[in-house]
Scaffold this motif. Structure first.
Motif, PDB file in Angstrom:
ATOM      1  N   ALA A 191       0.868  -1.179   0.000  1.00  0.00           N
ATOM      2  CA  ALA A 191       0.000   0.000   0.000  1.00  0.00           C
ATOM      3  C   ALA A 191       0.903   1.228   0.000  1.00  0.00           C
ATOM      4  CB  ALA A 191      -0.887  -0.002   1.238  1.00  0.00           C
ATOM      5  N   GLU A 192       0.468   2.262  -0.717  1.00  0.00           N
ATOM      6  CA  GLU A 192       1.312   3.462  -0.819  1.00  0.00           C
ATOM      7  C   GLU A 192       1.662   4.021   0.564  1.00  0.00           C
ATOM      8  OE1 GLU A 192       0.451   6.685  -3.971  1.00  0.00           O
ATOM      9  OE2 GLU A 192      -0.076   7.618  -2.063  1.00  0.00           O
ATOM     10  N   GLY A 193       0.710   3.918   1.510  1.00  0.00           N
ATOM     11  CA  GLY A 193       0.934   4.451   2.858  1.00  0.00           C
ATOM     12  C   GLY A 193       1.917   3.634   3.685  1.00  0.00           C
ATOM     13  N   CYS A 194       2.379   2.528   3.168  1.00  0.00           N
ATOM     14  CA  CYS A 194       3.464   1.763   3.805  1.00  0.00           C
ATOM     15  C   CYS A 194       4.177   1.012   2.679  1.00  0.00           C
ATOM     16  CB  CYS A 194       2.927   0.794   4.861  1.00  0.00           C
ATOM     17  SG  CYS A 194       4.272  -0.091   5.675  1.00  0.00           S
ATOM     18  N   SER A 195       5.057   1.726   2.016  1.00  0.00           N
ATOM     19  CA  SER A 195       5.649   1.187   0.790  1.00  0.00           C
ATOM     20  C   SER A 195       7.177   1.254   0.796  1.00  0.00           C
ATOM     21  CB  SER A 195       5.093   1.946  -0.414  1.00  0.00           C
ATOM     22  OG  SER A 195       5.254   3.343  -0.219  1.00  0.00           O
ATOM     23  N   PRO A 196       7.812   0.838   1.899  1.00  0.00           N
ATOM     24  CA  PRO A 196       9.276   0.946   1.925  1.00  0.00           C
ATOM     25  C   PRO A 196       9.956   0.100   0.846  1.00  0.00           C
ATOM     26  CG  PRO A 196       8.478  -0.343   3.805  1.00  0.00           C
ATOM     27  CD  PRO A 196       7.282   0.270   3.159  1.00  0.00           C
ATOM     28  N   VAL A 197       9.366  -1.054   0.516  1.00  0.00           N
ATOM     29  CA  VAL A 197      10.036  -1.937  -0.450  1.00  0.00           C
ATOM     30  C   VAL A 197       9.803  -1.445  -1.883  1.00  0.00           C
ATOM     31  CG1 VAL A 197      10.460  -4.318  -1.140  1.00  0.00           C
ATOM     32  CG2 VAL A 197       9.656  -3.850   1.181  1.00  0.00           C
ATOM     33  N   SER A 198       8.577  -1.034  -2.188  1.00  0.00           N
ATOM     34  CA  SER A 198       8.338  -0.559  -3.567  1.00  0.00           C
ATOM     35  C   SER A 198       9.092   0.748  -3.811  1.00  0.00           C
ATOM     36  CB  SER A 198       6.845  -0.398  -3.860  1.00  0.00           C
ATOM     37  OG  SER A 198       6.282   0.559  -3.026  1.00  0.00           O
ATOM     38  N   THR A 199       9.217   1.566  -2.779  1.00  0.00           N
ATOM     39  CA  THR A 199       9.981   2.818  -2.925  1.00  0.00           C
ATOM     40  C   THR A 199      11.436   2.500  -3.267  1.00  0.00           C
ATOM     41  OG1 THR A 199       8.530   3.904  -1.351  1.00  0.00           O
ATOM     42  CG2 THR A 199      10.662   4.955  -1.732  1.00  0.00           C
ATOM     43  N   ALA A 200      12.015   1.534  -2.543  1.00  0.00           N
ATOM     44  CA  ALA A 200      13.413   1.153  -2.807  1.00  0.00           C
ATOM     45  C   ALA A 200      13.544   0.519  -4.189  1.00  0.00           C
ATOM     46  CB  ALA A 200      13.891   0.173  -1.732  1.00  0.00           C
ATOM     47  N   PHE A 201      12.543  -0.305  -4.553  1.00  0.00           N
ATOM     48  CA  PHE A 201      12.607  -0.959  -5.869  1.00  0.00           C
ATOM     49  C   PHE A 201      12.641   0.091  -6.979  1.00  0.00           C
ATOM     50  CE2 PHE A 201      10.870  -2.746  -9.718  1.00  0.00           C
ATOM     51  CZ  PHE A 201      11.587  -3.917  -9.838  1.00  0.00           C
ATOM     52  N   LYS A 202      11.715   1.047  -6.877  1.00  0.00           N
ATOM     53  CA  LYS A 202      11.599   2.042  -7.951  1.00  0.00           C
ATOM     54  C   LYS A 202      12.831   2.949  -8.010  1.00  0.00           C
ATOM     55  CE  LYS A 202       6.614   2.167  -7.481  1.00  0.00           C
ATOM     56  NZ  LYS A 202       5.489   2.992  -7.065  1.00  0.00           N
TER      57      LYS A 202
END
Ligand SMILES: Cc1ncc(COP(=O)(O)O)c(C=O)c1O
Ligand SMILES: [Zn+2]
Length: 427
Positions: free
Chosen positions: A290-301
């Motif tokens: 979820a965007e409101g808890c996205s530490p992994v997708s943020t790092a991936f991108k």
């Protein structure tokens, strides 16, 4: 099957089936099976190393197919004793793999779309799979209290498993969870403690408790029993492949909280390939947050290898882990397999819950809204190929997160007369 017994230092021999030792995921250092989770050499996470060398592929396949309709059909591949199916456990798994043709049409998927619906487990989430393993380890190591830090679903799974096994349970959750999860965790009669803080605070507290005399005799399923617990997620990979007729899917979309489930699904797929139970071909694993808890997708991108912690703020509370222990491993797997990690807004989560319900009759909790929402987004961006076989995980039941779809209710209120029915425009 060659059942191995391995002596832990200072404790009697434990029988956890094919589990041979604990091995460090960072440096490979091996230690005997025991209730430990960090490497004594480098503090890296420990995981189970197996000895599958005695298995014949076709004998193993038959043994699995003849096994019970729950996760214990895969006992030869799990850290559990061979007679596990005879012990009091909650026996999760063998949940439905739903061919989601209506959803596929809406999303434009032509290669076959499936929903692995883990809301069908005993406490209505995939957490029963991991807790069932941890319970066997707790028994093997002589723990008398079963515990965990939880974002909600795990608390219920631990409560139920402990009740069935006749153990005490005392579990810790953030104090402000959804009512459905609080009730589900409390109803089994164990102790349920709300901590003033978020999940990461709860987890820190549990780590302190383990090191304190107050935590003696306690098996924390996702802390000191984590290596055993985590293996339960492999059963999702096994079931998906077996239910597809011993075939690997091309693409799998998995929710991420700590990231453990995603890493063990990959481990399970690799094992099936190594054992010759499925053909060795490429597959892609996609992570969903979820965007409101996205530490992994943020790092991936951002192309980062490290995951920077976040303070969660999302309706997908079961996925609200701001500092995910397995985050870096998830990044590795998504990149190695050619997958991706993506996130969706809370509004998209709600829309996806309703989409899945409307198209397939499956009422997912917010985590399922996250995976379906991310699937849609990945198709739109071209990252996910609609012409390939795709499996989307629904890991929990919508009845536990009713607030997410608040406002969904009566179409009309009428008098019990046909006139009133017609007046409401329903004829
Ligand atoms: C319903 C649901 N799905 C997925 C997850 C993610 O699990 P993991 O921590 O293994 O990433 C959780 C974790 O709490 C969950 O409750
Ligand atoms: Zn190490």
């Amino acid at each position: 099957m060659a059942v191995q017994t391995v002596a832990t230092s200072g404790s009697p021999t434990v029988d956890l089936g094919p589990a041979a030792a604990l091995s460090c995921r960072e440096c490979g250092h091996r230690v005997p099976l025991g209730p430990v989770f960090a490497c004594e050499e480098c503090f890296g996470p420990l995981e189970i190393a197996y000895d599958f060398s005695a298995y014949d592929t076709e004998e193993l396949r038959k043994r699995i197919e003849d096994g019970p309709a729950n996760i214990w059909r895969y006992a030869p591949l799990l850290p559990v004793p061979a007679d596990v199916a005879d012990k009091p456990n909650i026996n999760p798994g063998w949940t439905k793999l739903v061919k989601a043709d209506n959803l596929a049409r809406e999303l434009g998927v032509t290669g076959g779309l499936y929903v692995k619906d883990d809301s069908g487990n005993p406490t209505h989430s995939f957490k029963d799979r991991v807790v069932a393993q941890a319970l066997e380890a707790a028994r093997a190591f002589g723990f008398t209290t079963l515990s965990c830090s939880s974002t909600g679903n795990l608390a219920g799974a631990v409560g139920a498993a402990a009740a069935r096994a006749g153990l005490r349970s005392c579990v810790f959750i953030p104090h402000d969870l959804e009512q459905g999860k609080v009730v589900m965790a409390a109803v089994y009669g164990g102790e349920l403690v709300g901590i003033e803080g978020n999940y990461d605070d709860v987890n820190r507290f549990c780590s302190e408790l383990i090191g304190d005399p107050a935590g003696e005799g306690w098996g924390f399923v996702n802390v000191n029993l984590r290596p055993y617990y985590a293996e339960g997620s492999k059963t999702l990979a096994y079931e998906i492949c077996e239910q597809l007729g011993w075939r690997l899917p091309d693409q799998i979309v998995v929710p991420i909280a700590s990231g453990s489930q995603l890493t063990k699904i990959d481990k399970g797929l690799q094992e099936l390939i190594g054992l010759g139970l499925v053909e060795d071909k490429p597959y892609k694993i996609f992570g969903a947050q979820a965007e409101g808890c996205s530490p992994v997708s943020t790092a991936f991108k951002a192309g980062h290898d490290v995951v920077r912690p976040q303070k969660p703020n999302t309706i997908a509370k079961s996925l609200a882990i701001g500092n995910p222990a397995d985050g870096p491993y998830v990044l590795d797997i998504a990149r190695r397999t050619g997958g991706a990690v993506e996130d969706v807004t809370d509004e998209q989560v709600v829309a996806a819950i309703k989409l899945l319900a409307r198209t397939e009759g499956i009422f997912a909790e917010t985590a399922g809204g996250v995976t379906v929402g991310v699937t849609r987004k990945l198709i739109e961006s071209g990252a996910l190929d609609p012409a390939k076989t795709t499996v989307v995980l629904n890991t929990g039941d919508g009845l536990k997160t009713l607030d997410a779809v608040a406002g969904t209710g009566l179409t009309a209120t009428i008098r019990p007369t046909l006139d009133s029915f017609r007046e409401a425009g329903l004829a």
